[in-house]
Design a protein around this motif. Structure first.
Motif, PDB file in Angstrom:
ATOM      1  N   ILE A   9       0.852  -1.188   0.000  1.00 52.36           N
ATOM      2  CA  ILE A   9       0.000   0.000   0.000  1.00 52.36           C
ATOM      3  C   ILE A   9       0.884   1.232   0.000  1.00 52.36           C
ATOM      4  CG2 ILE A   9      -1.935  -1.129   1.147  1.00 52.36           C
ATOM      5  CD1 ILE A   9      -1.032   0.060   3.765  1.00 52.36           C
ATOM      6  N   ASP A  10       0.290   2.380  -0.379  1.00 49.31           N
ATOM      7  CA  ASP A  10       1.124   3.583  -0.452  1.00 49.31           C
ATOM      8  C   ASP A  10       1.471   4.099   0.950  1.00 49.31           C
ATOM      9  OD1 ASP A  10      -1.433   6.040  -1.353  1.00 49.31           O
ATOM     10  OD2 ASP A  10      -1.025   5.055   0.525  1.00 49.31           O
ATOM     11  N   LYS A  11       2.422   4.988   0.998  1.00 51.75           N
ATOM     12  CA  LYS A  11       2.973   5.467   2.270  1.00 51.75           C
ATOM     13  C   LYS A  11       1.917   6.143   3.143  1.00 51.75           C
ATOM     14  CE  LYS A  11       6.020   8.923   2.328  1.00 51.75           C
ATOM     15  NZ  LYS A  11       7.287   9.674   2.285  1.00 51.75           N
ATOM     16  N   ARG A  12       1.063   6.978   2.563  1.00 55.79           N
ATOM     17  CA  ARG A  12       0.048   7.679   3.370  1.00 55.79           C
ATOM     18  C   ARG A  12      -0.939   6.693   3.994  1.00 55.79           C
ATOM     19  NH1 ARG A  12      -0.086  12.224  -0.839  1.00 55.79           N
ATOM     20  NH2 ARG A  12       1.265  13.752   0.152  1.00 55.79           N
ATOM     21  N   GLN A  13      -1.348   5.691   3.226  1.00 52.80           N
ATOM     22  CA  GLN A  13      -2.274   4.687   3.752  1.00 52.80           C
ATOM     23  C   GLN A  13      -1.612   3.892   4.875  1.00 52.80           C
ATOM     24  OE1 GLN A  13      -5.463   4.339   3.184  1.00 52.80           O
ATOM     25  NE2 GLN A  13      -5.692   2.534   4.473  1.00 52.80           N
ATOM     26  N   LEU A  14      -0.335   3.540   4.699  1.00 52.18           N
ATOM     27  CA  LEU A  14       0.406   2.800   5.732  1.00 52.18           C
ATOM     28  C   LEU A  14       0.500   3.617   7.016  1.00 52.18           C
ATOM     29  CD1 LEU A  14       2.045   0.310   6.536  1.00 52.18           C
ATOM     30  CD2 LEU A  14       4.063   1.441   5.600  1.00 52.18           C
ATOM     31  N   ILE A  15       0.820   4.888   6.877  1.00 57.03           N
ATOM     32  CA  ILE A  15       0.916   5.770   8.047  1.00 57.03           C
ATOM     33  C   ILE A  15      -0.442   5.863   8.738  1.00 57.03           C
ATOM     34  CG2 ILE A  15       1.245   8.177   8.766  1.00 57.03           C
ATOM     35  CD1 ILE A  15       3.461   8.313   6.604  1.00 57.03           C
ATOM     36  N   HIS A  16      -1.520   5.984   7.948  1.00 54.33           N
ATOM     37  CA  HIS A  16      -2.874   6.069   8.504  1.00 54.33           C
ATOM     38  C   HIS A  16      -3.216   4.793   9.276  1.00 54.33           C
ATOM     39  CE1 HIS A  16      -7.063   7.228   8.841  1.00 54.33           C
ATOM     40  NE2 HIS A  16      -7.403   6.046   8.358  1.00 54.33           N
ATOM     41  N   GLU A  17      -2.904   3.636   8.711  1.00 50.62           N
ATOM     42  CA  GLU A  17      -3.211   2.372   9.380  1.00 50.62           C
ATOM     43  C   GLU A  17      -2.390   2.194  10.655  1.00 50.62           C
ATOM     44  OE1 GLU A  17      -3.160  -1.015   6.806  1.00 50.62           O
ATOM     45  OE2 GLU A  17      -4.490  -0.046   5.360  1.00 50.62           O
ATOM     46  N   ILE A  18      -1.132   2.609  10.628  1.00 51.47           N
ATOM     47  CA  ILE A  18      -0.297   2.532  11.836  1.00 51.47           C
ATOM     48  C   ILE A  18      -0.863   3.446  12.915  1.00 51.47           C
ATOM     49  CG2 ILE A  18       1.969   3.086  12.809  1.00 51.47           C
ATOM     50  CD1 ILE A  18       3.168   2.111  10.125  1.00 51.47           C
ATOM     51  N   ALA A  19      -1.246   4.675  12.526  1.00 54.22           N
ATOM     52  CA  ALA A  19      -1.803   5.626  13.500  1.00 54.22           C
ATOM     53  C   ALA A  19      -3.092   5.087  14.116  1.00 54.22           C
ATOM     54  CB  ALA A  19      -2.057   6.971  12.826  1.00 54.22           C
ATOM     55  N   GLU A  20      -3.957   4.476  13.298  1.00 55.02           N
ATOM     56  CA  GLU A  20      -5.197   3.905  13.834  1.00 55.02           C
ATOM     57  C   GLU A  20      -4.913   2.776  14.821  1.00 55.02           C
ATOM     58  OE1 GLU A  20      -7.647   2.706  10.571  1.00 55.02           O
ATOM     59  OE2 GLU A  20      -8.557   4.681  10.380  1.00 55.02           O
ATOM     60  N   GLU A  21      -3.942   1.927  14.507  1.00 54.37           N
ATOM     61  CA  GLU A  21      -3.598   0.812  15.397  1.00 54.37           C
ATOM     62  C   GLU A  21      -3.042   1.329  16.724  1.00 54.37           C
ATOM     63  OE1 GLU A  21      -3.270  -2.985  16.827  1.00 54.37           O
ATOM     64  OE2 GLU A  21      -4.280  -2.329  15.010  1.00 54.37           O
ATOM     65  N   VAL A  22      -2.161   2.327  16.653  1.00 56.23           N
ATOM     66  CA  VAL A  22      -1.600   2.907  17.881  1.00 56.23           C
ATOM     67  C   VAL A  22      -2.716   3.538  18.713  1.00 56.23           C
ATOM     68  CG1 VAL A  22      -0.092   4.735  18.761  1.00 56.23           C
ATOM     69  CG2 VAL A  22       0.723   3.228  16.953  1.00 56.23           C
ATOM     70  N   ALA A  23      -3.598   4.289  18.059  1.00 53.12           N
ATOM     71  CA  ALA A  23      -4.699   4.937  18.775  1.00 53.12           C
ATOM     72  C   ALA A  23      -5.618   3.906  19.421  1.00 53.12           C
ATOM     73  CB  ALA A  23      -5.489   5.835  17.830  1.00 53.12           C
ATOM     74  N   SER A  24      -5.885   2.804  18.722  1.00 54.54           N
ATOM     75  CA  SER A  24      -6.783   1.795  19.288  1.00 54.54           C
ATOM     76  C   SER A  24      -6.184   1.122  20.517  1.00 54.54           C
ATOM     77  CB  SER A  24      -7.135   0.739  18.241  1.00 54.54           C
ATOM     78  OG  SER A  24      -6.029  -0.095  17.967  1.00 54.54           O
ATOM     79  N   ARG A  25      -4.867   1.145  20.625  1.00 54.03           N
ATOM     80  CA  ARG A  25      -4.232   0.557  21.807  1.00 54.03           C
ATOM     81  C   ARG A  25      -4.068   1.556  22.939  1.00 54.03           C
ATOM     82  NH1 ARG A  25       0.377  -3.592  19.597  1.00 54.03           N
ATOM     83  NH2 ARG A  25      -0.966  -4.681  18.144  1.00 54.03           N
ATOM     84  N   ILE A  26      -3.934   2.834  22.624  1.00 54.84           N
ATOM     85  CA  ILE A  26      -3.693   3.855  23.651  1.00 54.84           C
ATOM     86  C   ILE A  26      -4.995   4.380  24.246  1.00 54.84           C
ATOM     87  CG2 ILE A  26      -2.840   6.198  24.022  1.00 54.84           C
ATOM     88  CD1 ILE A  26      -0.575   5.567  22.131  1.00 54.84           C
ATOM     89  N   ILE A  27      -5.999   4.623  23.436  1.00 52.14           N
ATOM     90  CA  ILE A  27      -7.235   5.252  23.901  1.00 52.14           C
ATOM     91  C   ILE A  27      -7.897   4.491  25.040  1.00 52.14           C
ATOM     92  CG2 ILE A  27      -9.594   5.841  23.208  1.00 52.14           C
ATOM     93  CD1 ILE A  27      -8.377   6.914  20.602  1.00 52.14           C
ATOM     94  N   PRO A  28      -8.009   3.140  24.988  1.00 49.05           N
ATOM     95  CA  PRO A  28      -8.629   2.453  26.132  1.00 49.05           C
ATOM     96  C   PRO A  28      -7.873   2.670  27.440  1.00 49.05           C
ATOM     97  CG  PRO A  28      -8.553   0.987  24.247  1.00 49.05           C
ATOM     98  CD  PRO A  28      -7.763   2.221  23.890  1.00 49.05           C
ATOM     99  N   GLN A  29      -6.569   2.871  27.368  1.00 50.91           N
ATOM    100  CA  GLN A  29      -5.790   3.093  28.587  1.00 50.91           C
ATOM    101  C   GLN A  29      -6.019   4.490  29.141  1.00 50.91           C
ATOM    102  OE1 GLN A  29      -1.746   2.212  27.552  1.00 50.91           O
ATOM    103  NE2 GLN A  29      -2.199   0.064  27.158  1.00 50.91           N
ATOM    104  N   LEU A  30      -6.469   5.422  28.305  1.00 47.95           N
ATOM    105  CA  LEU A  30      -6.706   6.790  28.754  1.00 47.95           C
ATOM    106  C   LEU A  30      -8.102   6.965  29.355  1.00 47.95           C
ATOM    107  CD1 LEU A  30      -5.165   8.755  25.750  1.00 47.95           C
ATOM    108  CD2 LEU A  30      -4.102   8.231  27.948  1.00 47.95           C
ATOM    109  N   GLN A  31      -8.976   5.983  29.168  1.00 46.65           N
ATOM    110  CA  GLN A  31     -10.321   6.043  29.708  1.00 46.65           C
ATOM    111  C   GLN A  31     -10.264   6.002  31.236  1.00 46.65           C
ATOM    112  OE1 GLN A  31     -13.056   6.262  27.729  1.00 46.65           O
ATOM    113  NE2 GLN A  31     -11.860   6.153  25.851  1.00 46.65           N
ATOM    114  N   PRO A  32     -11.126   6.740  31.903  1.00 48.00           N
ATOM    115  CA  PRO A  32     -11.139   6.648  33.367  1.00 48.00           C
ATOM    116  C   PRO A  32     -11.564   5.247  33.787  1.00 48.00           C
ATOM    117  CG  PRO A  32     -12.997   7.938  32.591  1.00 48.00           C
ATOM    118  CD  PRO A  32     -12.136   7.642  31.394  1.00 48.00           C
ATOM    119  N   PRO A  33     -11.094   4.791  34.951  1.00 48.56           N
ATOM    120  CA  PRO A  33     -11.483   3.457  35.398  1.00 48.56           C
ATOM    121  C   PRO A  33     -12.997   3.364  35.596  1.00 48.56           C
ATOM    122  CG  PRO A  33     -10.284   4.617  37.131  1.00 48.56           C
ATOM    123  CD  PRO A  33     -10.248   5.475  35.903  1.00 48.56           C
ATOM    124  N   ALA A  34     -13.523   2.175  35.506  1.00 47.76           N
ATOM    125  CA  ALA A  34     -14.951   1.964  35.714  1.00 47.76           C
ATOM    126  C   ALA A  34     -15.334   2.449  37.103  1.00 47.76           C
ATOM    127  CB  ALA A  34     -15.284   0.487  35.552  1.00 47.76           C
TER     128      ALA A  34
END
Length: 121
Positions: free
Chosen positions: A37-62
């Motif tokens: 895939i082209d570079k912009r798409q690769l960067i977008h997919e990497i950013a989405e994967e990183v965000a999907s792993r970081i965002i749940p950790q930033l959520q306040p605890p239940a």
């Protein structure tokens, strides 16, 4: 067996070259990534994967795992600071230390009150 060839027309692949941030020099061959895939798409997919792993950790605890400090634990249990500290030393209350401050899970405090003396607060 199909041969892919060596030209971009027969082998659709983009080359993403990683640069060293301090020197801005092109890295060696070990730091190159070949991707279909082209570079912009690769960067977008990497950013989405990183965000999907970081965002749940930033959520306040239940709500049940809300962290509280000793004064709130004292109020919920109706016990003194000395009793809370004794229970910590005995291992009855599980503490979490964050930047030298002591916290307890609210659910653990409520369960401790029921276990120690059957009190419901």
């Amino acid at each position: 067996m199909k041969s892919w060839g060596t030209t971009p027309a027969t082998y659709p692949c983009s080359l993403v070259t990683i640069f060293e941030p301090q020197t801005k020099q092109q890295s060696d061959m070990n730091d190159m990534i070949f991707s279909p895939i082209d570079k912009r798409q690769l960067i977008h997919e990497i950013a989405e994967e990183v965000a999907s792993r970081i965002i749940p950790q930033l959520q306040p605890p239940a709500q049940e795992d809300e962290l509280i400090q000793i004064p709130e634990a004292m109020r919920l249990l109706g016990r003194s600071r000395t009793t809370i500290n004794n229970w910590r030393r005995e291992g009855f209350l599980k503490e979490q230390v964050i930047n030298t401050r002591v916290y307890f899970k609210k659910s653990d405090i409520l369960n401790a009150g029921h276990q120690k003396n059957g009190r419901k607060k």
